[in-house]
Design an enzyme around this catalytic site. Sequence first.
Site, PDB file in Angstrom:
ATOM      1  N   ARG A  31      20.582 -23.573   8.974  1.00  0.00           N
ATOM      2  CA  ARG A  31      19.253 -22.969   9.236  1.00  0.00           C
ATOM      3  C   ARG A  31      17.961 -24.021   9.295  1.00  0.00           C
ATOM      4  O   ARG A  31      16.827 -23.615   9.427  1.00  0.00           O
ATOM      5  CB  ARG A  31      18.951 -21.492   8.687  1.00  0.00           C
ATOM      6  CG  ARG A  31      19.915 -20.557   8.681  1.00  0.00           C
ATOM      7  CD  ARG A  31      19.758 -19.390   8.072  1.00  0.00           C
ATOM      8  NE  ARG A  31      20.665 -18.381   8.184  1.00  0.00           N
ATOM      9  CZ  ARG A  31      21.876 -18.211   7.704  1.00  0.00           C
ATOM     10  NH1 ARG A  31      22.268 -18.986   6.848  1.00  0.00           N
ATOM     11  NH2 ARG A  31      22.594 -17.093   8.168  1.00  0.00           N
TER      12      ARG A  31
ATOM     13  N   LYS B  17       9.535 -31.082  19.506  1.00  0.00           N
ATOM     14  CA  LYS B  17      10.573 -30.340  20.464  1.00  0.00           C
ATOM     15  C   LYS B  17      11.784 -30.904  20.498  1.00  0.00           C
ATOM     16  O   LYS B  17      11.824 -32.115  20.741  1.00  0.00           O
ATOM     17  CB  LYS B  17       9.656 -30.316  21.883  1.00  0.00           C
ATOM     18  CG  LYS B  17       8.401 -29.654  21.886  1.00  0.00           C
ATOM     19  CD  LYS B  17       7.852 -29.575  23.275  1.00  0.00           C
ATOM     20  CE  LYS B  17       8.437 -29.095  24.335  1.00  0.00           C
ATOM     21  NZ  LYS B  17       7.631 -28.987  25.650  1.00  0.00           N
TER      22      LYS B  17
ATOM     23  N   GLU C 238       5.552 -42.077  30.593  1.00  0.00           N
ATOM     24  CA  GLU C 238       4.899 -41.313  29.691  1.00  0.00           C
ATOM     25  C   GLU C 238       3.553 -41.799  29.196  1.00  0.00           C
ATOM     26  O   GLU C 238       2.637 -41.150  28.809  1.00  0.00           O
ATOM     27  CB  GLU C 238       5.765 -40.881  28.587  1.00  0.00           C
ATOM     28  CG  GLU C 238       6.955 -39.844  28.965  1.00  0.00           C
ATOM     29  CD  GLU C 238       6.869 -38.595  29.357  1.00  0.00           C
ATOM     30  OE1 GLU C 238       5.809 -38.143  29.288  1.00  0.00           O
ATOM     31  OE2 GLU C 238       7.678 -37.883  29.559  1.00  0.00           O
TER      32      GLU C 238
ATOM     33  N   LYS D 178      -0.886 -37.464  22.212  1.00  0.00           N
ATOM     34  CA  LYS D 178       0.265 -36.481  21.972  1.00  0.00           C
ATOM     35  C   LYS D 178      -0.357 -35.756  20.454  1.00  0.00           C
ATOM     36  O   LYS D 178      -0.212 -34.420  20.387  1.00  0.00           O
ATOM     37  CB  LYS D 178       1.509 -37.066  21.846  1.00  0.00           C
ATOM     38  CG  LYS D 178       2.489 -35.799  21.943  1.00  0.00           C
ATOM     39  CD  LYS D 178       3.844 -36.215  21.943  1.00  0.00           C
ATOM     40  CE  LYS D 178       4.779 -34.744  22.245  1.00  0.00           C
ATOM     41  NZ  LYS D 178       6.078 -35.282  22.792  1.00  0.00           N
TER      42      LYS D 178
ATOM     43  N   GLU E  38       3.281 -24.310  21.820  1.00  0.00           N
ATOM     44  CA  GLU E  38       3.111 -24.695  23.432  1.00  0.00           C
ATOM     45  C   GLU E  38       2.593 -23.187  23.961  1.00  0.00           C
ATOM     46  O   GLU E  38       3.214 -22.881  24.954  1.00  0.00           O
ATOM     47  CB  GLU E  38       4.278 -25.131  24.021  1.00  0.00           C
ATOM     48  CG  GLU E  38       4.164 -25.721  25.521  1.00  0.00           C
ATOM     49  CD  GLU E  38       5.339 -26.333  25.996  1.00  0.00           C
ATOM     50  OE1 GLU E  38       5.569 -27.464  26.048  1.00  0.00           O
ATOM     51  OE2 GLU E  38       6.309 -25.576  26.478  1.00  0.00           O
TER      52      GLU E  38
ATOM     53  N   ARG F  48      -0.749 -27.532  24.794  1.00  0.00           N
ATOM     54  CA  ARG F  48       0.280 -28.377  25.094  1.00  0.00           C
ATOM     55  C   ARG F  48       1.082 -28.410  26.047  1.00  0.00           C
ATOM     56  O   ARG F  48       1.822 -29.603  26.553  1.00  0.00           O
ATOM     57  CB  ARG F  48       1.364 -27.987  23.725  1.00  0.00           C
ATOM     58  CG  ARG F  48       2.391 -28.888  23.492  1.00  0.00           C
ATOM     59  CD  ARG F  48       3.239 -28.800  22.362  1.00  0.00           C
ATOM     60  NE  ARG F  48       4.228 -29.743  22.314  1.00  0.00           N
ATOM     61  CZ  ARG F  48       4.971 -30.088  21.046  1.00  0.00           C
ATOM     62  NH1 ARG F  48       4.874 -29.588  20.185  1.00  0.00           N
ATOM     63  NH2 ARG F  48       5.766 -31.040  21.006  1.00  0.00           N
TER      64      ARG F  48
ATOM     65  N   ASN G 237       3.186 -31.470  29.700  1.00  0.00           N
ATOM     66  CA  ASN G 237       4.481 -31.152  30.884  1.00  0.00           C
ATOM     67  C   ASN G 237       3.930 -31.798  32.118  1.00  0.00           C
ATOM     68  O   ASN G 237       4.701 -31.348  32.947  1.00  0.00           O
ATOM     69  CB  ASN G 237       4.711 -29.744  30.829  1.00  0.00           C
ATOM     70  CG  ASN G 237       5.497 -29.251  29.549  1.00  0.00           C
ATOM     71  OD1 ASN G 237       5.992 -30.062  28.841  1.00  0.00           O
ATOM     72  ND2 ASN G 237       5.070 -28.098  29.392  1.00  0.00           N
TER      73      ASN G 237
ATOM     74  N   HIS H 148       6.326 -32.792  34.647  1.00  0.00           N
ATOM     75  CA  HIS H 148       7.733 -32.453  34.502  1.00  0.00           C
ATOM     76  C   HIS H 148       8.369 -31.237  35.065  1.00  0.00           C
ATOM     77  O   HIS H 148       9.470 -31.287  35.007  1.00  0.00           O
ATOM     78  CB  HIS H 148       7.595 -32.207  33.061  1.00  0.00           C
ATOM     79  CG  HIS H 148       7.345 -33.324  32.023  1.00  0.00           C
ATOM     80  ND1 HIS H 148       6.521 -34.136  32.012  1.00  0.00           N
ATOM     81  CD2 HIS H 148       8.305 -33.790  31.008  1.00  0.00           C
ATOM     82  CE1 HIS H 148       6.659 -34.970  30.987  1.00  0.00           C
ATOM     83  NE2 HIS H 148       7.841 -34.871  30.633  1.00  0.00           N
TER      84      HIS H 148
ATOM     85  N   HIS I 203      11.791 -32.637  36.143  1.00  0.00           N
ATOM     86  CA  HIS I 203      13.059 -32.056  35.530  1.00  0.00           C
ATOM     87  C   HIS I 203      13.951 -31.458  36.933  1.00  0.00           C
ATOM     88  O   HIS I 203      15.013 -31.528  36.569  1.00  0.00           O
ATOM     89  CB  HIS I 203      12.763 -30.888  34.647  1.00  0.00           C
ATOM     90  CG  HIS I 203      12.142 -31.290  33.379  1.00  0.00           C
ATOM     91  ND1 HIS I 203      11.618 -30.397  32.355  1.00  0.00           N
ATOM     92  CD2 HIS I 203      12.120 -32.440  32.596  1.00  0.00           C
ATOM     93  CE1 HIS I 203      11.633 -31.009  31.121  1.00  0.00           C
ATOM     94  NE2 HIS I 203      11.678 -32.455  31.496  1.00  0.00           N
TER      95      HIS I 203
ATOM     96  N   HIS J 187      14.380 -40.059  33.396  1.00  0.00           N
ATOM     97  CA  HIS J 187      13.433 -39.076  32.947  1.00  0.00           C
ATOM     98  C   HIS J 187      11.910 -39.802  33.601  1.00  0.00           C
ATOM     99  O   HIS J 187      11.282 -38.792  34.145  1.00  0.00           O
ATOM    100  CB  HIS J 187      13.493 -38.626  31.530  1.00  0.00           C
ATOM    101  CG  HIS J 187      12.517 -37.778  31.133  1.00  0.00           C
ATOM    102  ND1 HIS J 187      12.291 -36.446  31.633  1.00  0.00           N
ATOM    103  CD2 HIS J 187      10.859 -38.102  30.611  1.00  0.00           C
ATOM    104  CE1 HIS J 187      11.275 -35.831  31.096  1.00  0.00           C
ATOM    105  NE2 HIS J 187      10.533 -36.757  30.441  1.00  0.00           N
TER     106      HIS J 187
END
Length: 314
Positions: free
Chosen positions: A120, A141, A183, A225, A235, A239, A243, A246, A250, A263
Site C-alpha cells: 500500500r 504521477k 518537454e 513543473k 490534476e 496541472r 498535458n 499530450h 498519446h 514520447h
Amino acid sequence: MESVMIQTKSKQYPVYIGSGVISSLPSFIEERFSNLSSVLIISDQTVGSLYLSSLESKLIGFETTSFLIPSGESAKSFDIYYECLTYALEQKLDRKSLIISFGGGVVGDLSGFVAASFMRGIPFIQVPTTILAHDSAVGGKVAINHPLGKNMIGAFHQPEAVFYDLDFLTSLPIREKKSGFAEVIKHALIQDPNFYDWLRKNVTDLNEISGEILEHSLLRGIEIKGEIVSQDENEHGVRAFLNFGHTLGHAIEAECGYGEISHGEAVVIGMVFALNISKQVTGLEFNTDELVGYLKKLDYQVTIPTGLVPGKIT
C-alpha cells in the site's frame, strides 16, 4: 549543484541537479531513513549495463538488490509490473524498504507505481538518466500503460527526492535527447515566454548542446513543473496545462505502437496541432510559424506520421 524544492499538499522534497550529485545519495538516505531495512534498485537493461555498477558502489553500506526490466516503452506493462512486485516479495521487502528508480521515464513511471502499490505504498527516490525524465521524475504521477491508453493505470505517489546527475546524460542517443527536450519546450510554452525566447536563441542544435545550457534548461523546466504541481497536485485544475500536446501525442503513440515513436516526438506533433486548433477556435494569438520553424531546425517532425489514419487516432 543546483536544487529545487518541490512543495505539494502531501509532501515537500528536493530535486538536486548537476554533475556528480549521485555522490550525495548515500548521506541523504542515511539522514532520511533511520530504520531502513533494504533498498531495491529498479533499472532497465540499457542503463543497467552502463551505470548500475556505479550506483551500486555508492550504496555498499545498505542492504541492496537490483532488478532490471527490458528497455523501452513496452516495459510499462502489467506483466513487467507483476514481475517487479514478485521480485520485491521474493527479496522480502517490507514497509521500511526503499525503491530507487534508476533510469528514464519508463523506469520512473513503472517503479514509482510499484512503490505506490507495494504494501500500500513504500518510499522511492528518482534517479533520472534521461532528459525526458526531468519532467516525469517530478510531480508524483506514476503509471503503466494499457493497450487502450497510455498511463491509464497508476497513482499519485511523490518521491522522497530526485537526484538528477547530468553525468548520466552523456551517453544519450540523439533520439532520446529530442524526446526529452520536447518537454523542455513544452514547459516554456505553457508558462514562460522569456524562457521560450532564450531556448530559441541558445539551443539551436541538440547534437551540440553544452552542459551549462542543458543544466539551465532542465533546471528551469523543473522549476516550472514544480510551480504548477504545487498548486494542483492531483490534476483537478492547472496541472492539466502540463498535458499540452499530450492528447494527440498519446493517441499517436498508441496507434503507432508504444515505442515506435518516442514520447517527445509525439508530443511535439500534439503541441503544434493544439496551437493550430486554438487559433481556429479561440482566436489565440501566437506565432506558430516561428515555433514550427524552430522545431524543424531541431529536426522534429511536426505532422502526423505517414500511414496513420486520422479517424483511428482516438
